[in-house]
Write an enzyme that holds these catalytic residues in place. Sequence first.
Site: not given
Ligand code: KIV
Length: 299
Positions: A79-80, A118, A217
């Site tokens: 979800d980044s 995600d 994390e």
């Molecule tokens: O959303 C994302 O990119 C993540 C990673 C940082 C593990 O959850």
Amino acid sequence: MQISKIFCTFANLLDKSFPADDQIVYFFMSVHTQNTRLTTTKIRQMKRDGEKITMLTSYDFTLARLVDEAGVDILLVGDSASNIVCGNQYTLPITLDEMIFLTKGVVRAACRALVICDMPFGSYQVNDDEAVHNAIRILKESGADGVKLEGGQEIADAIRRMVQAGVPVCGHLGLTPQSVNQFGGYGLRAKEEAEAEKLLADAKALDEAGCFCIVLEKIPAALAKRVTEQVSCPTIGIGAGNGTDGQVLVLHDMLGLNQGFKPKFLRHFAHLAEEVNKAVNGYVAAVKDESFPSAEESY
Ligand code: KIV
């Protein structure tokens, strides 16, 4: 060339060249999707074999294809994407429909890597029924191999039900960006003993609920190692030192596309922002001075 890659390439070619109901398409697509992508069983086996697991984020077909071909084990549609793709300050605004849309492209690209999507903020916190329903939606509509969600003991029941329903789940502990408003920032988590003990208990609850792996994390390396030794499923670290079973980074960060962001844990494996700048400058100059397109580049 790997057999899986031959099947995958062939399946994609057929998919583009034949009507969707052609039987041969289904044969090769099924070989591609059922037999060639890594499974969660294999990911668990890698921990037992002491083989490090690699995970990178992916949000689109073109880059996912390159990352898959380069041999990464897990593609995470994180979800980044809310930050990297949509330009939001936080991960919170991205929706379930947007995550499914992005994941479809990544799934089409993945010949070898397992694809995880995600679950965005709001899609699993309301109640367990809604959480399971949305996890199933992700698998059905995007073709992802599993989902990832943030949290510990408070979501263990939902995870147990997802796993029972046939949805592989990756947990996420430590710095959990969807809780940024609660934490008030993106600092190191679990520095104090009480929070470290809670994180360890959360990891055990996720392991027991059936998670096939857990992302850790931005926590102290010693704690990440302790968790890794005490859970049966693999741990994947980001800013969590070298004692985890695998590592994950945000693709655009490690490629050096995201120039303003350089936390201590991030290594730039390339400097693509500079390359993009050079290429675009060259294009602008060539159009302005009329050297592009040349006679050879014209019909
Ligand atoms: O959303 C994302 O990119 C993540 C990673 C940082 C593990 O959850």
